[in-house]
Scaffold this motif. Structure first.
Motif, short mmCIF file in Angstrom:
data_model
loop_
_atom_site.label_atom_id
_atom_site.label_comp_id
_atom_site.label_asym_id
_atom_site.label_seq_id
_atom_site.Cartn_x
_atom_site.Cartn_y
_atom_site.Cartn_z
N LYS A 31 0.94 -1.13 0.03
CA LYS A 31 -0.33 -0.14 0.02
C LYS A 31 0.82 0.99 0.28
N GLN A 32 1.57 1.03 0.86
CA GLN A 32 3.43 2.28 0.91
C GLN A 32 3.33 2.49 -0.48
N MET A 33 4.05 1.65 -1.47
CA MET A 33 4.74 1.33 -2.00
C MET A 33 3.84 2.30 -3.08
N HIS A 34 2.58 1.55 -3.69
CA HIS A 34 1.63 2.07 -4.40
C HIS A 34 1.48 3.11 -4.50
N LYS A 35 1.33 4.29 -3.01
CA LYS A 35 0.61 5.58 -2.53
C LYS A 35 2.10 6.15 -3.74
N TYR A 36 3.64 6.34 -3.03
CA TYR A 36 4.91 6.18 -3.67
C TYR A 36 4.78 6.38 -5.32
N GLU A 37 4.75 5.30 -5.79
CA GLU A 37 4.65 5.00 -7.28
C GLU A 37 2.70 6.60 -7.60
N LYS A 38 2.37 6.69 -6.77
CA LYS A 38 1.08 7.54 -7.78
C LYS A 38 1.67 9.39 -7.81
N GLU A 39 2.27 9.30 -6.51
CA GLU A 39 3.37 9.88 -6.32
C GLU A 39 3.66 10.96 -7.32
N ALA A 40 5.31 9.79 -7.72
CA ALA A 40 6.28 9.93 -8.28
C ALA A 40 5.72 10.35 -9.71
N LYS A 41 4.66 9.58 -10.26
CA LYS A 41 3.78 9.98 -11.39
C LYS A 41 2.70 11.17 -11.68
N LEU A 42 2.49 11.73 -10.54
CA LEU A 42 2.37 12.63 -10.65
C LEU A 42 3.06 14.12 -10.49
N GLN A 43 4.51 14.28 -10.39
CA GLN A 43 5.58 14.82 -10.69
C GLN A 43 6.06 14.72 -11.83
N GLY A 44 6.51 13.31 -12.19
CA GLY A 44 6.91 13.05 -13.79
C GLY A 44 8.74 12.68 -13.00
N LYS A 45 8.12 11.76 -12.32
CA LYS A 45 10.03 11.34 -11.61
C LYS A 45 8.42 9.93 -11.20
N GLY A 46 8.25 8.46 -11.75
CA GLY A 46 7.86 7.80 -11.94
C GLY A 46 9.27 6.64 -11.15
N SER A 47 10.25 6.53 -12.22
CA SER A 47 11.60 6.23 -11.39
C SER A 47 11.97 6.04 -9.57
N PHE A 48 11.73 7.39 -9.57
CA PHE A 48 12.19 7.90 -8.06
C PHE A 48 11.19 7.30 -6.92
N ALA A 49 10.19 6.42 -7.30
CA ALA A 49 9.26 5.89 -6.44
C ALA A 49 9.97 5.32 -5.15
N TYR A 50 10.98 4.36 -5.43
CA TYR A 50 11.82 3.68 -4.45
C TYR A 50 12.39 4.45 -3.47
N ALA A 51 12.97 5.36 -4.41
CA ALA A 51 13.61 6.54 -3.42
C ALA A 51 13.54 7.23 -2.52
N TRP A 52 11.87 7.84 -2.53
CA TRP A 52 11.03 8.41 -2.14
C TRP A 52 9.81 7.97 -0.88
N ALA A 53 10.90 6.40 -0.59
CA ALA A 53 10.86 5.57 1.01
C ALA A 53 11.66 6.14 1.65
N LEU A 54 12.53 6.58 0.89
CA LEU A 54 13.52 7.35 2.30
C LEU A 54 13.34 9.00 2.22
N ASP A 55 13.76 9.46 1.35
CA ASP A 55 13.41 10.80 0.59
C ASP A 55 12.10 11.37 0.71
N GLU A 56 11.72 11.73 1.78
CA GLU A 56 10.46 11.83 2.20
C GLU A 56 10.47 13.27 2.79
N SER A 57 10.99 14.56 2.51
CA SER A 57 11.04 15.92 2.86
C SER A 57 10.79 16.39 1.11
N ALA A 58 9.99 17.47 1.53
CA ALA A 58 9.36 17.75 0.03
C ALA A 58 10.76 18.07 -1.03
N GLU A 59 11.30 19.33 -0.23
CA GLU A 59 12.54 19.72 -0.90
C GLU A 59 13.70 18.44 -1.65
N GLU A 60 14.11 17.24 -0.85
CA GLU A 60 14.79 15.92 -1.61
C GLU A 60 14.02 15.70 -2.56
#
Length: 694
Positions: A296-325
């Motif tokens: 469920k968490q991974m699906h959330k990260y993938e959806k948020e990454a695609k909305l910003q045009g960074k689909g390949s960053f989905a797994y990275a967003w599990a650790l890079d949690e801040s908006a600036e990162e």
């Protein structure tokens, strides 16, 4: 703290306005004793006048020409080649002055009270006039006793004896004796100043020129040490600090790990490498495959990454949690995560790879027991990482080795971008392997893993892609982690925890986060927080974001403290045993190795010094010697500068005190890194802690 200056070149005229002694009316008594100003005829009702020394800030009597404590002249002369007479007296004859000790038979002109050639008192002149000075002091003491009421003489006698105690203390360099004598002397001064009937002590005290010249250095040094101690709240005197040896420490039974316990060994694993090499994606993918991130968490990260045009960053967003990162697409701080392998409870320290955040990488990765160096196998990307000007692969590898890490897994990532080419992998292995061996890594401690984090190849299971499976028969990444040697732990030593981060709650409590390097902690234990010197009580302990009763060496924990002000706990400090405090210093001797392509290091160079989690502005004050990089023997003394690939002994002055230990006593607090202009230029160890001389 008094500013260190050159007494011979410094002009004190801007700070002091001197009295015009020609305006005084002096009456000479019939018996030829010392001339007494008419303005002091009513001495019992006059308030003594003082002048403050610019060096030790001691309040001296108005008639003193030199400081009674440190011996510095009140009116140093700028022109050393011209004789001056700053104090003039209208005296009847030289013979009368000689009889009163105010003039020497060796002195030139009759009208001069003091004739000096430089701002320092000449020991040779003092030896010639020694007998005259002795007779003068005795005469003046008799005069003071006659003029002073009997009820005041006892306090003056005590004052004089205390002054002698201060001088005696300076001869044996016992700063504690100086402090006690000075405190008692100040108490008498306050009592005398509050009583308007006290006579000016200038006629009852005199500074011998010889004594002033010979003991000025020792006493001034003691005064400076006292000022430094008062500023930091803790003594920087190493010999006085180490009252208890670690050999005297005996741990309690609960501090030692239970051999029958089923708790897994903790392994702190740093993930390092050049920017955009896939460190966060690799870490996130591992956490997902091992169940630390839900679907469920991974699906959330993938959806948020695609909305910003960074689909390949989905797994990275599990650790890079801040908006600036997430917006910049880079890791800025060290992210901490956990997973369990077959043999270890692994603490992942995902470090930033951008050059602007190397200080954060140093602060976080210094806690590591082993490391994974992530390499981008893409054509051109590996070469950029190895570039001497902008590449972070080289710098990260050198830093990791300087942290004391000798076990390294080289994860050659993004192999899918080169079609899992064996030739590309072998080329990277040859080039990087040569550099890693030059950093001190041994071939037996290096593990090379080709993988693709994005396509999940060779992470937790053997690869299923035929292009990689056809030529690689080694372990996967998770198996390589399990094959690492367990790190040694110092359970039987006193408590020591460098503070990596500080968390403040709304209820006024403060939590110190970091890796427990030695000893053990539990609730209710008293701990000493340095460099503030405050003692607090452990309220609770959290490990892996869960409450625990006991933490031991090697654990990454958050310690909630009570009974201590929030402002007294800071990042870069240390939690330690109250009976075994660590050193606090601003002057260190380092054994350093200048890295490749570093700019020349000169005396006076302004640098950044990193020691565990502390970062302070520093200055090179001395380059003691050059060392042979292979044998460690001295090859040249006092070189003018240091260049790339040279090893040397240097002295560094820090702007603010830091918690530090010699490397031979404590490795965690004994490593140092020097940085300049955004790059690490030298790495080294602390060989000696020097008493603060500023």
């Amino acid at each position: 703290m008094p500013h260190k200056v050159n007494y011979e070149d410094y002009d004190y005229g801007d700070y002091y306005e001197y009295e015009d002694y020609d305006d005084y009316d002096y009456d000479v008594e019939d018996n030829g004793e010392a001339p007494t100003p008419a303005s002091e005829s009513k001495q019992e009702t006059s308030k003594p006048r003082v002048w403050s020394c610019a060096i030790c800030t001691y309040d001296n009597e108005e008639g003193m020409s030199v400081c009674d404590i440190c011996g510095v002249l009140r009116t140093p002369l700028v022109n050393n080649n011209r004789k001056t007479a700053p104090f003039k007296f209208d005296v009847p004859s030289p013979d009368d002055l000689v009889s009163n000790g105010l003039h020497s038979s060796k002195t030139g002109s009759k009208g001069n009270f003091l004739d000096l050639k430089s701002s320092r008192v000449s020991s040779s002149v003092s030896e010639k006039n020694g007998s005259v000075n002795t007779r003068s002091s005795a005469k003046k003491s008799d005069i003071a006793n006659v003029l002073m009421p009997k009820d005041k003489q006892d306090s003056v006698d005590e004052r004089n004896s205390l002054k002698n105690e201060v001088r005696a203390s300076s001869r044996i360099s016992d700063s504690s004796s100086v402090v006690m004598a000075k405190d008692r002397l100040g108490t008498i001064d306050e009592g005398n100043c509050s009583n308007h009937g006290t006579v000016d002590d200038s006629i009852s005290s005199s500074v011998d020129g010889t004594e002033s010249s010979s003991h000025t250095g020792n006493l001034t040094s003691n005064m400076k040490n006292m000022s430094s101690t008062a500023k930091s709240g803790n003594s920087t005197n190493v010999s006085a600090r180490k009252t208890n040896s670690h050999t005297q420490y005996k741990p309690e039974k609960w501090m030692l790990p239970d051999k029958k316990g089923d708790r897994m060994t903790q392994l702190n694993l740093a993930i390092v490498g050049h920017v955009d090499s896939g460190k966060s994606t690799l870490s996130g993918r591992l956490l997902f495959l091992l169940g630390r991130i839900t679907q469920k968490q991974m699906h959330k990260y993938e959806k948020e990454a695609k909305l910003q045009g960074k689909g390949s960053f989905a797994y990275a967003w599990a650790l890079d949690e801040s908006a600036e990162e997430r917006e910049r697409g880079i890791t800025m701080t060290v992210a901490v995560a956990y997973f369990d392998s077959k043999n270890y409870h692994v603490v992942v320290l995902d470090s930033p790879g951008h050059k602007d955040f190397v200080p954060n990488m140093i602060s976080g990765a210094t806690q590591s027991d082993a490391a994974i160096l992530v390499i981008d196998a893409s054509v051109g990307s590996f070469e950029v990482g190895m570039n001497t000007a902008k590449g972070l692969t080289r710098e990260h590898a050198q830093l990791i080795r300087s942290f004391g890490v000798d076990q390294l897994i080289v994860a050659v990532n993004k192999m899918d971008a080169v079609q899992y080419s064996k030739d590309r992998f072998d080329s990277i292995k040859v080039q990087l392997g040569t550099f890693l061996r030059s950093c001190g890594f041994k071939d037996a401690s290096l593990t090379w893993i080709p993988l693709s984090a994005l396509e999940n190849q060779n992470l937790v299971t053997a690869p299923d892609d035929g292009r990689l499976l056809s030529w690689y028969k080694g372990p996967c990444l998770l198996d390589a982690i399990d094959s690492l040697r367990p790190p040694p732990r110092e359970f039987s030593k006193p408590l020591l925890m460098p503070i990596c981060d500080v968390l403040k709650s709304q209820h006024g409590q403060v939590s110190a986060c970091g890796k427990l390097e030695a000893g053990a902690l539990r609730s209710g234990l008293k701990v000493l927080v340095l460099p503030s010197g405050e003692v607090g009580t452990v309220h609770s302990i959290e490990r892996d974001s869960q409450s625990c009763s006991v933490a031991r060496a090697g654990d990454n924990i958050a310690v909630s403290l009570q009974g201590i002000d929030v402002s007294r706990v800071m990042s870069g400090g240390v939690l330690c045993h109250p009976d075994f405090p660590v050193a606090i210093a601003t002057h260190l001797e380092l054994k350093v190795l200048v890295l490749d392509f570093a700019p020349p290091i000169l005396i006076g160079s302004q640098l950044e010094c990193h020691i565990h989690h502390a970062k302070e502005a520093a200055r090179i004050v001395k380059i003691t010697s050059l060392l042979d990089t292979k044998t460690g023997k001295v090859t040249k003394k006092s070189p003018r500068c240091l260049t790339a690939k040279q090893s040397a002994i240097v002295e560094v002055a820090l702007q603010e005190p830091v918690c530090v230990e010699e490397f031979s006593n404590c490795r965690a607090l004994g490593r140092a890194f020097l940085r300049s202009s955004g790059r690490t230029i030298a790495v080294g160890i602390v060989t000696r802690i020097i008493e603060d001389q500023q």
